[in-house]
Design an enzyme around this catalytic site. Structure first.
Site, PDB file in Angstrom:
ATOM      1  CB  ILE B  59      -0.947   0.009   1.219  1.00  0.00           C
ATOM      2  CG1 ILE B  59      -1.941  -1.150   1.065  1.00  0.00           C
ATOM      3  CG2 ILE B  59      -1.675   1.340   1.353  1.00  0.00           C
ATOM      4  CD1 ILE B  59      -2.806  -1.383   2.277  1.00  0.00           C
ATOM      5  CG  HIS B  61       0.623   3.384   4.113  1.00  0.00           C
ATOM      6  ND1 HIS B  61      -0.535   2.815   4.567  1.00  0.00           N
ATOM      7  CD2 HIS B  61       1.538   2.385   4.095  1.00  0.00           C
ATOM      8  CE1 HIS B  61      -0.334   1.532   4.820  1.00  0.00           C
ATOM      9  NE2 HIS B  61       0.920   1.245   4.533  1.00  0.00           N
ATOM     10  CB  CYS B 410       3.387 -17.557 -16.830  1.00  0.00           C
ATOM     11  SG  CYS B 410       2.315 -17.351 -15.408  1.00  0.00           S
TER      12      CYS B 410
END
Lengths: 425, 465
Positions: B59, B61, B410
Site C-alpha cells: 500500500i 500510504h 505463464c
C-alpha cells in the site's frame, strides 16, 4: 491497438481430448470452418505428458502422448484448424473472443463456441497447507512436464500427497518420481484405505493423514503429517507432490458471464452441454475436473449433434431448464440442468461424486417433495470416483417446478442422508 | 555496471557501504548515486528486496494514521508524494483505489471523527465520512453490519517489487556496486570500517545500516545497543483474480484498543489480499504460515467480504515486520562512528523510502561525508507487471516488432517469453525462480506452476548458461 477481425463457424477453446474430439467430429460432420485454439505449443492437453499407459479405449490402451497425437491427427484429417500457441484472452461479445499469439492480436467471432479448457490440480496454496514456501513443492502436472518434457532433475526424497480418490494420478506421480530417480518416502492420504496396496510398490502409505506443515528455507526439508490419532510425524524429504484435487479451468467461462455450477465449479450445462450463454457449449473436464481422458473425449463427440442443430438454426437456445442440486455427502452432479422435454445426457446418465464411502447407496430424485425416481447402485460408491444416475426420470420433472434434488438413502439405515424431512418413505 | 553474486570482492576504499538491499537500502543507494561517491550496496540474500520488502501489504500510504509529530509521520507524507511521482515516471504499477476504514460497531463508528482529526494533524485533509447507505453503494459486497466508513482517497496500491528494482537499477547504472549473497559477519572500526563478509573483506569510510530485521545485530557489532528488533509476522492470503470485482477500495480495519484487525485490498496484479496477522515472534526466519493464522484470516475475511472466502486461493505468504517497541522509525546518525542506523522501518517503509533516503543522505553529510554536487539520474522505464496499463500480451505494436511478446508462457498471469528474456538480461537479473516471479509474475498465478512451471524453469536455466 490493432486487432484483426475474423469469423469462423465453430471456435473450440482448448485442444485437449474433449476439444480435439469435438473439432474432429464437427469438421467431419460438415460444420464449416472449425478452429481450435490451444495456448500451449503442442495440442493434446494433459495426456501430452502422461506417459503411463491407460489412455484411449479400454481394449486398446496406449500412452498419453500417443493418444494426444492420435486425437490431434484426427482433428486435422477431418479438416479442423488447430492453432497452437494462441491464447483466448477474453470476450469482446457473446460469441467473440480476443486472442494473443506470436502473429499478433485477433478478434474471432463464431456462430458456436465450444469451451474445452480442461482442469488443473489445486496447488499447495489453494489447499491452504501451512508452512514456508520452499522449492520442491509440485503438482503432478508440473512433475510430469519437468520429467518428461524438459528432463529436469527432481529431488531425491519425495512425499506424494493424494487427494481423496486420486489413486490413478498418485500412482502416476509415484512412477514418475521413480523414473526420475527419487526415493519415495511415503504416500500420504486422508482416505482411510490407501490407494496403493500393490506389493510392487514398497513404501509406507500413511492413511487417514493430513499434511499440516511444509518446512525448509530455499529448498523443502520436510513435510509434517498428522494422523487421525492426532499424532504428528515429520517426514524428511526434499520434494512433495500434491496430486488430484482437480478444479475446472473455468476462468474464461466465468469472465464471459457464464454461470458456474456451485458443486463442480465448472459451467452449469444442460444435457446437451449448453451453457446459459446462447451459442456457447462446454465439454470435458472443464465441466467436472479429473475424469479420464476418454470420458472427456466422449463429451467432445457428444456435443457434435447439439452444435450442428445450433448452426442449422433449427433449435432455438432454450431457457435455463430445471437446476439439479445434490445433498451431502454428494458433492456435485453433471450435467446440472435438465429440460423435461429435452434429450437425455450422454450415455443416458448423470455423473456424480460423493465425499464419503457409500455402500450400495440408493439415490433418490425428488422435486418439490415429489419423488421422481429411486435407483439402487449395485456397488460401493467411493470418494473421488464417479457414480452414475440413470436419466430415465427426466421426463417426469416439472418444467415449471423448483430444483430437482438428488440425495442418498443409505441401504442399511433406510433413511435419507442429508435430504429434506419429507423423504421419510 | 557491477552486480556480483559470488566470488571475491573489490579491494577498494568505498565512500559509503549500505548494508541491506531492501526497499530502504536500495532507495538510499539510489540517492547516494546522485553524488560523485564510490558506493556499494550489499545483501545477504540472493536478490534485492528479498526480506520484508517482498512480503507486505503493498500500500502507498498517506500517513493519515501515523503518530503526529513523529519522524515517521513526516517521512511518510514526503515520501508518498515523491514515490507517486517517481512511479508515474518509471512505470511502477500504481492504482489510485483509495481506502475505506469500515466501522462494524457503534464504538468503531464513534472513533471515525477522531481518526479524521488525527489525519488532519498529520497534514492530511481529504478524509470524508460515509454513511451506511453510501458505503453499501461503494462496496456492495461487504458483509452485513457495516455502519459507515472513513474514506481516505489517497491510500493507493503499488507494486513493491518493481519499486525496489527501479531504485537499484538506477543506482547500478550509474556505478553503485551491488553484492548479493554477501552477509556481513563483523565490522572493525578504525580510520575506516572493515566489513568482514561471507565473501571477503570490504572497506568503507561511511556505513549505513539498512539491515531491516537484522539492524539491531549490526548495530551491536558497532557497539550500539539502542533497540531490539522483534519480528512481527504478518500472514496474508492472496485470492484469485476472479475475486477482484468483489472489492473496489482498500478496506482497512478501524484500530481499537482490542488490537488491529485485518484488511482486504486489491493488488496491482488484479488479485485480492486478505491480512495481515500480527504475531510477535523470536525467530527472524519464521516466514511460514500457520493453520491458526490462516483460519483467523478466513474467519475475519468472511465477515468483511463473505463472497471472498468461496474464491480460490492463489498464494499464501508471510512477512516479518521489524518492530522495535516504539511507534516511530529509529533513524540515528553516529557521526564519530561515521555510521547511520536506519532501523525500525515498519510497514510504511515502502511509502517513505525516498524521503528516508533523502534524510539519511543529509545525516551522512552532517556527519562529515562530502557529498559534492548532485546530478540527475537517467530515468528508468520498468516493465509493466500491473493490470492498470496494457501488458505486453495486449500490445499489437510490441508483438509485431518481436513475436516473443505474443508467446505466452505463464498462462495464469499471461507472461510472455519476451518479458522473461528481458528480465534475465536486465541490469539486476533474478538469481532464482522466485526473483524471476517478482520481476515478471511468471509462476505466480492460480496454478502455481501446474501448466508453466517446468517451461519457465527451462527458460531461467537457459538464461543462466
Amino acid at each position: 491497438m490493432s486487432r484483426t477481425d475474423r469469423a469462423v463457424d465453430v471456435l473450440v477453446v482448448g485442444a485437449g481430448p474433449a476439444g480435439l474430439a469435438a473439432a474432429a467430429h464437427l469438421a467431419a460432420a460438415g460444420a464449416g470452418r472449425v478452429e481450435v485454439l490451444e495456448r500451449e505449443q503442442e495440442p493434446g492437453g494433459v495426456p501430452r505428458h502422461s506417459h503411463h499407459r491407460g489412455f484411449g479405449p479400454r481394449h486398446r490402451p496406449t500412452t498419453g502422448p500417443r493418444y494426444a497425437r492420435r486425437l490431434a491427427a484426427m482433428a486435422l484429417a477431418a479438416g479442423a484448424a488447430v492453432r497452437t500457441g494462441v491464447t483466448a484472452t477474453g470476450w469482446a461479445g457473446p460469441r467473440t473472443l480476443d486472442t494473443t499469439g506470436p502473429h499478433g492480436l485477433e478478434r474471432l467471432t463464431a456462430t458456436a463456441v465450444v469451451l474445452a479448457t480442461g482442469a488443473r490440480e489445486r496447488p499447495r496454496s489453494a489447499r491452504l497447507v501451512p508452512g514456508t514456501r520452499p522449492a520442491g513443492v509440485l503438482t503432478t502436472g508440473e512433475l510430469q512436464q519437468a520429467v518428461h518434457v524438459h528432463g529436469q532433475p527432481v529431488g531425491s526424497r519425495a512425499v506424494v500427497v493424494a487427494a481423496a480418490g486420486a489413486d490413478a494420478v498418485a500412482r502416476a506421480a509415484v512412477d514418475m518420481l521413480r523414473t526420475a530417480g527419487a526415493h519415495i518416502v511415503a504416500l500420504v492420504t486422508e482416505a482411510i484405505r490407501g490407494p496403493l496396496r500393490s506389493p510392487s510398490h514398497r513404501f509406507p502409505v500413511l492413511t487417514g493423514s493430513t499434511v499440516v506443515e511444509l518446512t525448509g528455507h530455499g529448498r523443502l526439508t520436510g513435510v509434517r503429517v498428522r494422523g487421525d490419532d492426532g499424532r504428528g510425524t515429520l517426514l524428511d524429504c526434499d520434494t512433495v507432490v500434491f496430486t488430484g484435487d482437480w478444479i475446472p479451468e473455468h476462468e474464461l467461462a466465468r469472465s464471459g458471464g457464464i454461470a458456474l455450477d456451485p458443486g463442480t465449479r465448472g459451467p452449469a450445462v444442460d444435457t446437451t452441454l449448453r451453457t446459459a450463454l446462447p451459442g456457447v457449449f462446454a465439454v470435458g473436464n472443464l465441466l467436472h475436473g479429473g475424469e479420464p481422458a476418454v470420458r472427456a473425449a466422449a463429451e467432445g463427440r457428444g456435443v457434435t449433434g447439439p452444435v450442428l442443430a445450433h448452426l442449422a438454426g433449427t433449435d432455438p437456445w432454450p431457457g435455463g431448464g430445471v437446476p439439479l442440486r445434490v445433498a451431502p455427502p454428494l458433492l456435485w452432479v453433471a450435467p446440472s440442468r435438465v429440460r423435461p422435454d429435452g434429450p437425455p445426457p450422454l450415455q443416458e446418465r448423470f455423473t456424480l461424486r460423493t465425499a464419503e464411502r457409500l455402500p450400495a447407496p440408493v439415490l433418490v430424485v425428488h422435486q418439490d417433495g415429489r419423488i421422481l425416481d429411486r435407483q439402487r447402485l449395485p456397488h460401493t460408491a467411493l470418494p473421488g470416483r464417479p457414480l452414475h444416475l440413470r436419466a430415465r426420470w427426466t421426463a417426469a420433472a416439472d418444467p415449471d417446478g423448483g430444483p430437482v434434488h438428488i440425495s442418498v438413502m443409505s441401504d442399511s439405515r433406510q433413511s435419507a442422508v442429508g435430504g429434506p424431512p419429507i423423504l421419510a418413505v | 555496471m557491477t552486480v556480483t553474486t559470488s566470488g571475491g570482492l573489490p579491494d577498494r576504499l568505498h565512500d559509503v557501504i549500505v548494508v541491506g538491499a531492501g526497499v530502504v537500502g536500495t532507495a538510499v543507494a539510489r540517492e547516494l548515486a546522485r553524488h560523485s561517491l564510490r558506493v556499494a550496496l550489499v545483501d545477504a540474500g540472493d536478490d534485492v528486496g528479498n526480506g520484508t520488502s517482498k512480503a507486505n501489504t503493498a500500500i502507498l500510504h498517506t500517513g493519515f494514521d501515523a503518530v503526529p509529530g513523529t519522524l515517521e509521520s513526516r517521512l511518510v507524507r514526503e515520501g508518498r508524494h515523491r514515490l507517486a511521482a517517481y512511479a508515474e515516471q518509471s512505470g511502477i504499477p500504481v492504482e489510485p483505489v483509495g481506502a475505506l476504514l469500515v466501522a462494524w460497531d457503534r464504538e468503531q463508528l464513534a472513533t471515525l471523527p477522531a481518526l479524521a482529526a488525527k489525519a488532519a494533524r498529520n497534514g492530511y485533509h481529504a478524509t470524508r465520512l460515509l454513511d451506511a447507505a453510501e458505503l453499501a453503494r461503494r462496496e456492495p459486497h461487504l458483509g452485513p453490519g457495516a455502519l459507515g466508513a472513513l474514506e481516505v482517497p489517497d491510500e493507493w496500491i503499488i507494486c513493491p517489487w518493481t519499486t525496489t528494482l527501479a531504485y537499484v537499477t538506477q543506482a547500478v547504472r550509474v556505478g553503485v556496486d551491488l553484492h548479493l549473497n554477501c552477509r556481513v559477519q563483523s565490522v572493525t572500526a578504525g580510520t575506516h570500517h572493515e566489513l568482514s563478509t561471507s565473501r571477503g573483506l570490504l572497506r568503507t569510510r561511511y556505513l549505513v545500516n539498512a539491515a531491516g530485521l537484522h539492524a539491531d545485530e549490526l548495530d551491536r557489532r558497532l557497539g550500539r545497543q539502542d533497540f531490539t528488533v522483534t519480528p512481527r509476522r504478518g500472514q496474508l492470503i492472496v485470492y484469485d483474480k476472479l475475486a477482484r470485482p468483489l472489492v473496489g477500495h482498500i478496506l482497512l480495519p478501524v484500530p481499537t484498543a482490542l488490537g488491529k484487525g485485518v484488511l482486504v485490498a486489491p493488488t496491482v496484479y488484479g488479485n485480492v489480499i486478505l491480512g495481515p496477522t500480527a504475531e510477535d515472534l523470536d525467530d527472524k526466519r519464521a516466514t511460514g504460515s500457520s493453520a491458526e493464522g490462516l483460519e483467523t484470516l478466513r474467519a475475519k475475511g468472511g465477515r468483511i467480504l463473505p463472497a471472498l472466502i468461496d474464491e480460490e486461493v492463489t498464494a499464501v505468504y508471510a512477512g516479518l515486520r521489524a518492530a522495535t517497541g516504539q511507534d516511530d522509525y529509529r533513524i540515528r546518525a553516529h557521526p564519530r562512528l561515521r555510521y547511520v542506523t536506519v532501523g525500525g522501518i515498519r510497514s510504511t517503509g515502502l511509502t517513505a523510502s525516498m524521503a528516508i533516503a533523502d534524510y539519511v543522505t543529509g545525516l551522512l553529510g552532517d556527519a562529515g561525508l562530502h557529498l559534492g554536487p548532485t546530478r540527475d539520474l537517467d530515468p528508468v522505464h520498468m516493465p509493466n507487471i500491473g493490470e492498470a496499463r496494457p501488458r505486453p500480451y495486449q500490445r499489437a505494436d510490441l508483438i509485431a516488432a518481436d513475436p516473443a511478446y505474443g508467446t505466452i508462457v505463464c498462462h495464469c498471469e499471461r507472461v510472455t517469453r519476451g518479458e522473461i528474456r528481458d528480465a534475465l538480461t536486465s541490469t539486476v537479473p533474478p538469481g532464482s525462480l522466485d526473483g524471476l516471479r517478482r520481476r515478471t509474475r511468471a509462476r505466480g498465478g492460480r496454478c502455481q506452476g501446474f501448466y508453466c512451471g517446468p517451461a519457465v524453469r527451462a527458460l531461467f536455466e537457459d538464461g543462466h548458461r
